[in-house]
Design a protein around this motif. Structure first.
Motif, PDB file in Angstrom:
ATOM      1  N   LYS A 117     -26.234  -4.948   5.080  1.00 33.70           N
ATOM      2  CA  LYS A 117     -25.033  -5.759   4.874  1.00 33.70           C
ATOM      3  C   LYS A 117     -24.098  -5.637   6.078  1.00 33.70           C
ATOM      4  CE  LYS A 117     -25.250  -5.183  -0.091  1.00 33.70           C
ATOM      5  NZ  LYS A 117     -24.968  -4.146  -1.065  1.00 33.70           N
ATOM      6  N   PHE A 118     -24.007  -4.426   6.603  1.00 28.19           N
ATOM      7  CA  PHE A 118     -23.141  -4.180   7.748  1.00 28.19           C
ATOM      8  C   PHE A 118     -23.644  -4.959   8.967  1.00 28.19           C
ATOM      9  CE2 PHE A 118     -21.911  -1.476  11.406  1.00 28.19           C
ATOM     10  CZ  PHE A 118     -20.551  -1.650  11.296  1.00 28.19           C
ATOM     11  N   ALA A 119     -24.972  -4.884   9.160  1.00 21.32           N
ATOM     12  CA  ALA A 119     -25.555  -5.589  10.304  1.00 21.32           C
ATOM     13  C   ALA A 119     -25.287  -7.090  10.187  1.00 21.32           C
ATOM     14  CB  ALA A 119     -27.053  -5.324  10.375  1.00 21.32           C
ATOM     15  N   ARG A 120     -25.391  -7.593   8.952  1.00 17.50           N
ATOM     16  CA  ARG A 120     -25.174  -9.014   8.729  1.00 17.50           C
ATOM     17  C   ARG A 120     -23.721  -9.369   9.018  1.00 17.50           C
ATOM     18  NH1 ARG A 120     -27.983  -9.792   3.565  1.00 17.50           N
ATOM     19  NH2 ARG A 120     -29.890  -9.683   4.794  1.00 17.50           N
ATOM     20  N   SER A 121     -22.824  -8.513   8.575  1.00 15.05           N
ATOM     21  CA  SER A 121     -21.405  -8.791   8.779  1.00 15.05           C
ATOM     22  C   SER A 121     -21.051  -8.729  10.264  1.00 15.05           C
ATOM     23  CB  SER A 121     -20.554  -7.793   7.993  1.00 15.05           C
ATOM     24  OG  SER A 121     -20.671  -6.534   8.587  1.00 15.05           O
ATOM     25  N   GLN A 122     -21.835  -8.014  11.038  1.00 13.04           N
ATOM     26  CA  GLN A 122     -21.595  -7.967  12.481  1.00 13.04           C
ATOM     27  C   GLN A 122     -22.117  -9.204  13.175  1.00 13.04           C
ATOM     28  OE1 GLN A 122     -23.200  -4.243  13.975  1.00 13.04           O
ATOM     29  NE2 GLN A 122     -21.104  -3.711  14.488  1.00 13.04           N
ATOM     30  N   GLY A 123     -22.843 -10.037  12.442  1.00 11.98           N
ATOM     31  CA  GLY A 123     -23.296 -11.297  13.012  1.00 11.98           C
ATOM     32  C   GLY A 123     -24.681 -11.250  13.624  1.00 11.98           C
ATOM     33  N   LEU A 124     -25.455 -10.245  13.271  1.00 14.69           N
ATOM     34  CA  LEU A 124     -26.835 -10.224  13.771  1.00 14.69           C
ATOM     35  C   LEU A 124     -27.624 -11.331  13.079  1.00 14.69           C
ATOM     36  CD1 LEU A 124     -25.956  -7.334  14.674  1.00 14.69           C
ATOM     37  CD2 LEU A 124     -28.305  -6.655  14.261  1.00 14.69           C
ATOM     38  N   THR A 125     -28.611 -11.868  13.783  1.00 10.74           N
ATOM     39  CA  THR A 125     -29.420 -12.915  13.145  1.00 10.74           C
ATOM     40  C   THR A 125     -30.345 -12.261  12.126  1.00 10.74           C
ATOM     41  OG1 THR A 125     -31.151 -12.703  14.771  1.00 10.74           O
ATOM     42  CG2 THR A 125     -29.436 -14.326  15.227  1.00 10.74           C
ATOM     43  N   ARG A 160     -33.393 -12.685  11.743  1.00 13.40           N
ATOM     44  CA  ARG A 160     -34.615 -12.276  12.418  1.00 13.40           C
ATOM     45  C   ARG A 160     -34.459 -10.894  13.030  1.00 13.40           C
ATOM     46  NH1 ARG A 160     -38.571 -15.755  14.590  1.00 13.40           N
ATOM     47  NH2 ARG A 160     -39.856 -14.656  16.138  1.00 13.40           N
ATOM     48  N   GLU A 161     -33.327 -10.714  13.696  1.00 12.96           N
ATOM     49  CA  GLU A 161     -33.047  -9.434  14.334  1.00 12.96           C
ATOM     50  C   GLU A 161     -32.932  -8.320  13.290  1.00 12.96           C
ATOM     51  OE1 GLU A 161     -30.352  -9.055  18.352  1.00 12.96           O
ATOM     52  OE2 GLU A 161     -29.724 -10.365  16.743  1.00 12.96           O
ATOM     53  N   ILE A 162     -32.202  -8.632  12.222  1.00 13.84           N
ATOM     54  CA  ILE A 162     -32.023  -7.634  11.165  1.00 13.84           C
ATOM     55  C   ILE A 162     -33.381  -7.227  10.618  1.00 13.84           C
ATOM     56  CG2 ILE A 162     -31.144  -7.237   8.832  1.00 13.84           C
ATOM     57  CD1 ILE A 162     -28.879  -9.142   9.475  1.00 13.84           C
ATOM     58  N   PHE A 163     -34.231  -8.226  10.422  1.00 18.18           N
ATOM     59  CA  PHE A 163     -35.520  -7.927   9.806  1.00 18.18           C
ATOM     60  C   PHE A 163     -36.406  -7.099  10.716  1.00 18.18           C
ATOM     61  CE2 PHE A 163     -39.790  -8.695   8.357  1.00 18.18           C
ATOM     62  CZ  PHE A 163     -39.633  -8.412   7.023  1.00 18.18           C
ATOM     63  N   SER A 164     -36.566  -7.564  11.961  1.00 19.81           N
ATOM     64  CA  SER A 164     -37.539  -6.878  12.809  1.00 19.81           C
ATOM     65  C   SER A 164     -37.002  -5.558  13.333  1.00 19.81           C
ATOM     66  CB  SER A 164     -37.953  -7.786  13.966  1.00 19.81           C
ATOM     67  OG  SER A 164     -36.818  -8.107  14.715  1.00 19.81           O
ATOM     68  N   LYS A 165     -35.705  -5.470  13.606  1.00 26.65           N
ATOM     69  CA  LYS A 165     -35.199  -4.234  14.220  1.00 26.65           C
ATOM     70  C   LYS A 165     -34.743  -3.215  13.189  1.00 26.65           C
ATOM     71  CE  LYS A 165     -34.051  -5.870  18.754  1.00 26.65           C
ATOM     72  NZ  LYS A 165     -32.968  -6.452  19.532  1.00 26.65           N
ATOM     73  N   HIS A 166     -34.388  -3.668  12.006  1.00 25.11           N
ATOM     74  CA  HIS A 166     -33.845  -2.708  11.048  1.00 25.11           C
ATOM     75  C   HIS A 166     -34.737  -2.548   9.827  1.00 25.11           C
ATOM     76  CE1 HIS A 166     -30.088  -2.155  13.187  1.00 25.11           C
ATOM     77  NE2 HIS A 166     -30.167  -3.440  13.485  1.00 25.11           N
ATOM     78  N   ILE A 167     -34.877  -3.619   9.078  1.00 22.20           N
ATOM     79  CA  ILE A 167     -35.591  -3.491   7.805  1.00 22.20           C
ATOM     80  C   ILE A 167     -37.033  -3.075   8.029  1.00 22.20           C
ATOM     81  CG2 ILE A 167     -36.371  -4.732   5.766  1.00 22.20           C
ATOM     82  CD1 ILE A 167     -33.915  -6.459   5.992  1.00 22.20           C
ATOM     83  N   PHE A 168     -37.729  -3.807   8.896  1.00 20.46           N
ATOM     84  CA  PHE A 168     -39.152  -3.552   9.084  1.00 20.46           C
ATOM     85  C   PHE A 168     -39.393  -2.131   9.579  1.00 20.46           C
ATOM     86  CE2 PHE A 168     -43.096  -3.764  11.578  1.00 20.46           C
ATOM     87  CZ  PHE A 168     -43.953  -4.084  10.554  1.00 20.46           C
ATOM     88  N   ARG A 169     -38.607  -1.724  10.578  1.00 20.60           N
ATOM     89  CA  ARG A 169     -38.839  -0.394  11.140  1.00 20.60           C
ATOM     90  C   ARG A 169     -38.593   0.691  10.119  1.00 20.60           C
ATOM     91  NH1 ARG A 169     -37.278   0.699  17.213  1.00 20.60           N
ATOM     92  NH2 ARG A 169     -38.043   2.676  16.429  1.00 20.60           N
ATOM     93  N   ASN A 170     -37.576   0.496   9.296  1.00 22.93           N
ATOM     94  CA  ASN A 170     -37.304   1.510   8.287  1.00 22.93           C
ATOM     95  C   ASN A 170     -38.346   1.531   7.191  1.00 22.93           C
ATOM     96  OD1 ASN A 170     -34.934   3.193   8.688  1.00 22.93           O
ATOM     97  ND2 ASN A 170     -33.901   1.235   8.985  1.00 22.93           N
TER      98      ASN A 170
END
Lengths: 329, 522
Positions: B418-426, B428-438
């Motif tokens: 949610k924080f990443a989204r509120s910072q305006g990340l796309t 796609r970016e949220i998914f590949s750099k954050h969710i997927f890796r975790n």
């Protein structure tokens, strides 16, 4: 507010009126003073309300009831004898051949097996054995696992001992342990239950220990401990009820797993003794010629699959319903 | 980290020994010993009385139940076996039948006293004769049951054996003739380490069979198999399968001649071993005076463990290739049609006995795609690999889908997303750099286990398709009461699962910097 302002202002009259309407004297009642009004909530009633709210659950439950009735009552009406029909020409018949040859009866609607045995009777008798086995094993493993797991999570001395044991046993493939045990102590029903339960509880206990550790030090438990609640009461009243949905989830995958385990081990030749009719034996006996005589093979496969899937689905949905968070609307 | 690793490894070895000891205790003490003779003609019909008893003890010794010493073998170390004294003493034992407990010779009394002092039970299995001669011979033996600790000690003490130039104990082989050196190997046209006085002629060699480099210096003694005539379990695992292949090759007898002629042979001459007395039967191939004989057949299949590994590893890779994207897709389309179909599949895999769906895959593969469902013994077509691989791959892909979906959905609801989204990340970016890796953290842990499990082989799949692999190692051993192999399988399986857990933890620590096995704070 505005209505009051519009009326002619008569302070004394209004005061008297209000006091008359709004206040009255009540007798002092200590019992009523203790009562807190809140909507009535019963945990299990809510569980079943949520559970039966889903139409598919009622269907699944009906199938489960039929399967259970057939397995536990039908064998008494129609006793199954694996070798009972040992005579010429009726071995390995397909359903249509069997009905043509032997006349229509429930006995022959699924054809005959290697020894001319009725497959339809066979699957219910076998299902009874397999279900009994899995219910007994699940009952033993779950109760041992929950009790020991709860103690394991709370007691430091027990924790250090059991951790070493767990770390050793967890290294050994489960199948290896069971097969060696069955090999050594024999393959009766009792020894098979023993083999499945001697270490089976350990995994459940370890899982419970982790869960207990997670909520053991939550604030409400700390508060409870500060108020001097005995440990046993904390475990039974604070911790275990919190874990009900986790336990039901576990149970939902445990019961079918023993049926699969029995089928698997008996197929490999290290299961129960050959004179105990079980689904594993029926599948094992028929698998050599499964292309030639598909009925003898697929019927027990289908019934074991139906039982395991229904148990799994009902269990998972019951687990979902038993999560109190799903009770809020 | 190093300290943790050392502690962990020591504990692993400890648990391996405890588990092996426990299984030994179960198998060797709780089980009826006579099961060893199931299907053994010597014991059940041929031998009688003292012969039978002695045979039983010698077999118990062979398969590790007891320590067993015979009088003649002991006497050989005391006096010259060619002397008259020796012959007389042995003859007394073998032929006399008197009511005494021990034979009345000086040596026999000494033998009895020596071994009694060591805790052995000394027995004289007496001869019986009629007018025509001996019915059964007499034996004077000392026997002691091995306890678990001794058995564990000998097992792990002899676990590794090294082939050196002093391995062969043959008085006819002069010390000056013994060597280990690099030579040009005419079979592979590569250098090879060869030895004389070593048990194997070729210690390190290359050939065109997987894994291409072979060594015979260190061998494992995992336990003798009763069923395959005393072969070691490690040989059982690495036994080649398939048909013998004829090839043009140089025979060993011509090896050191100039311009050796090529001849047809189906033997793999890299596998020759030392034999002190070579029968003249071998001269045709190996030449007179050559002690390295007994080559095994060259076969066109993989080794047994190779079969299991090839199937297992391809299935594992396939399961990841299939399971990961589908699991991700299901998580993205949560509660929509793909998710619902995927969940049905997962329930099917989870709940239905594995046996049932393996046969279903076999039935579909056979009728719809006309794939072979049995491994015939003749040359195995590559298509025979397809169904076993699919039968292993689809269920494990189901398991992977389930976990990936679960982890992704859990991560999607986490606060950092949610924080990443509120910072305006796309997205796609949220998914590949954050969710997927975790989400992958949890998956990474099980990768080594998945790979190592393919070494163990899949029991049911191999049995259904008749694959000559190692999956049936344990169950076959149990069927045939082959205790040596049961112990070996315990060690093998336990070792692999310990290794898998350890590698999984290490990989996890490597992938996720937050995981640390030390208490230091970084």
């Amino acid at each position: 507010m505005s209505e009051i302002v519009r009326q002619p202002f008569d302070m004394a009259k209004m005061k008297a009126q209000q006091e008359d309407e709004l206040f009255y004297f009540v007798e002092q009642n200590p019992e009523a003073a203790e009562r807190i009004t809140a909507p009535r909530y019963s945990y299990w009633a809510s569980v079943f309300r949520i559970f039966f709210h889903k139409k598919s659950n009622i269907v699944a439950l009906t199938i489960l009831a039929i399967v259970l009735l057939m397995s536990f009552i039908y064998p008494f009406i129609a006793p199954y004898d694996p070798m009972g029909h040992l005579r010429d020409g009726i071995a390995n018949l397909s359903p249509s051949e069997a009905i043509n040859k032997l006349g229509f009866s429930m006995e022959w609607i699924l054809g005959t097996g290697v020894w001319g045995n009725s497959i339809f009777y066979g699957i219910w008798t076998s299902a009874r054995i397999s279900l009994t086995l899995s219910l007994i094993c699940a009952a033993i493993n779950m109760s041992l696992g929950i009790i020991i797991g709860a103690v394991w999570g709370y007691n430091k001395a027990v924790d250090s001992v059991l951790n070493v044991i767990y770390n050793i046993i967890a290294n050994v493939p489960y199948i290896l342990l069971i097969s060696v045990l069955v090999y050594v102590i024999g393959s009766g029903f009792g020894s098979f239950v023993f083999a499945l339960t001697i270490t089976g509880w350990l995994g459940i206990a370890y899982f419970m220990r982790t869960q207990v550790l997670i909520i053991r030090d939550r604030e409400y438990n700390l508060a409870s401990r500060c108020l001097g609640t005995p440990m046993l009461r904390i475990v039974t009243k604070n911790v275990l009820p919190y874990l009900t949905s986790v336990i039901v989830t576990l149970l939902a995958s445990e019961i079918p797993s023993y049926i699969s385990m029995e089928v698997y081990l008996t197929y490999l030749g290290i299961g129960m003794a050959a004179d105990i009719p079980s689904l594993g034996h029926m599948i094992g006996d028929a698998q050599a010629a499964w292309i030639l005589y598909p009925w003898a093979f697929w019927s027990p496969v289908a019934i074991s699959s139906i039982i395991t899937i229904i148990l799994y689905v009902v269990g998972q949905n019951l687990a979902d319903a038993s999560d109190p968070r799903s009770h809020m609307k | 980290m190093k300290k943790y690793l050392l502690k962990r490894i020591l504990f692993s070895i400890f648990s391996l020994v405890v588990v092996t000891g426990t299984v030994m205790l179960l198998v060797y003490t709780l089980l009826n010993r006579e099961l060893l003779f199931m299907g053994d003609d010597n014991y059940t019909t041929k031998l009688k009385e003292s012969d039978k008893q002695n045979y039983a003890y010698s077999q118990y010794y062979e398969y590790g139940y007891v320590d067993y010493v015979t009088f003649p073998s002991w006497l050989q170390q005391q006096i010259d076996p060619s002397s008259q004294e020796y012959v007389d003493a042995v003859k007394t034992v073998q032929e006399q039948n008197v009511s005494d407990e021990y034979p009345r010779t000086e040596y026999a009394i000494t033998f009895a006293n020596t071994y009694k002092a060591k805790g052995y039970q000394v027995m004289w299995l007496k001869a019986r004769s009629n007018r025509r001669g001996l019915i059964c011979s007499g034996y004077f033996i000392a026997v002691k049951d091995r306890n678990v600790f001794e058995r564990l000690g000998t097992y792990f003490g002899n676990f590794f054996s090294f082939d050196t130039m002093w391995s062969v104990k043959d008085p006819n082989l002069a010390d000056s003739d013994r060597y280990v050196r690099w030579e040009w190997d005419p079979y592979s046209n590569m250098p090879a380490l060869v030895g004389n006085g070593t048990f194997h002629r070729y210690l390190i060699y290359f050939d065109n069979q997987f894994p291409f480099v072979h060594q015979n210096i260190i061998s494992l003694n995992m336990g003798k198999s009763k069923q395959s005539e005393g072969q070691d379990t490690s040989e059982l695992l690495t036994m080649r399968t398939g048909d013998a292949v004829m090839e043009q090759t140089v025979l060993p007898k011509d090896l050191y001649t100039e311009n050796p002629p090529l001849e047809e042979s189906n033997l793999d001459f890299h596998t020759v071993t030392y034999s002190a007395n070579v029968s003249s039967y071998y001269y045709d191939i190996y030449g007179e005076g050559n002690h390295y004989v007994n080559a095994t057949l060259k076969k066109n299949g993989f080794t047994r463990i190779g079969n299991s590994f090839v199937i297992g590893i391809i299935a594992t890779i396939g399961a990841y290739i299939l399971g990961l994207p589908i699991g991700l897709w299901m998580a993205r389309k949560k509660d929509k049609l793909p998710d619902k179909i995927g969940n049905l599949y997962i329930i099917f895999i989870m709940a239905v006995p594995s046996l049932a769906y393996i046969y279903m895959f076999a039935a579909i593969g056979m009728s719809a795609f006309n794939l072979p469902i049995k491994w015939a013994l003749a040359t195995i077509p590559a298509t025979a690999f397809i169904l076993p691989i699919i039968s292993l791959m689809l269920p494990s892909a189901g398991g992977l889908m389930r976990w990936i979906r679960r982890y992704i959905i859990d991560q999607e609801n986490a606060d950092y997303v949610k924080f990443a989204r509120s910072q305006g990340l796309t997205e796609r970016e949220i998914f590949s750099k954050h969710i997927f890796r975790n989400a992958m953290i949890f998956i990474v842990h099980s990768i080594p286990a998945d790979i190592l499990v393919s070494l163990v082989g899949a029991i049911v799949t191999e049995r259904v398709y008749g694959v000559p692999g190692v999956g049936g190692l344990l169950t076959d051993a149990i069927d045939t009461h082959d205790n040596g192999v049961i112990i070996a399988a315990t060690v093998f399986y336990t070792f692999l699962s310990i290794l898998a857990l350890l590698l999984g933890d290490l990989l996890l620590a490597k992938y996720d910097p937050r995981v640390s096995f030390t208490n230091e704070r970084g």
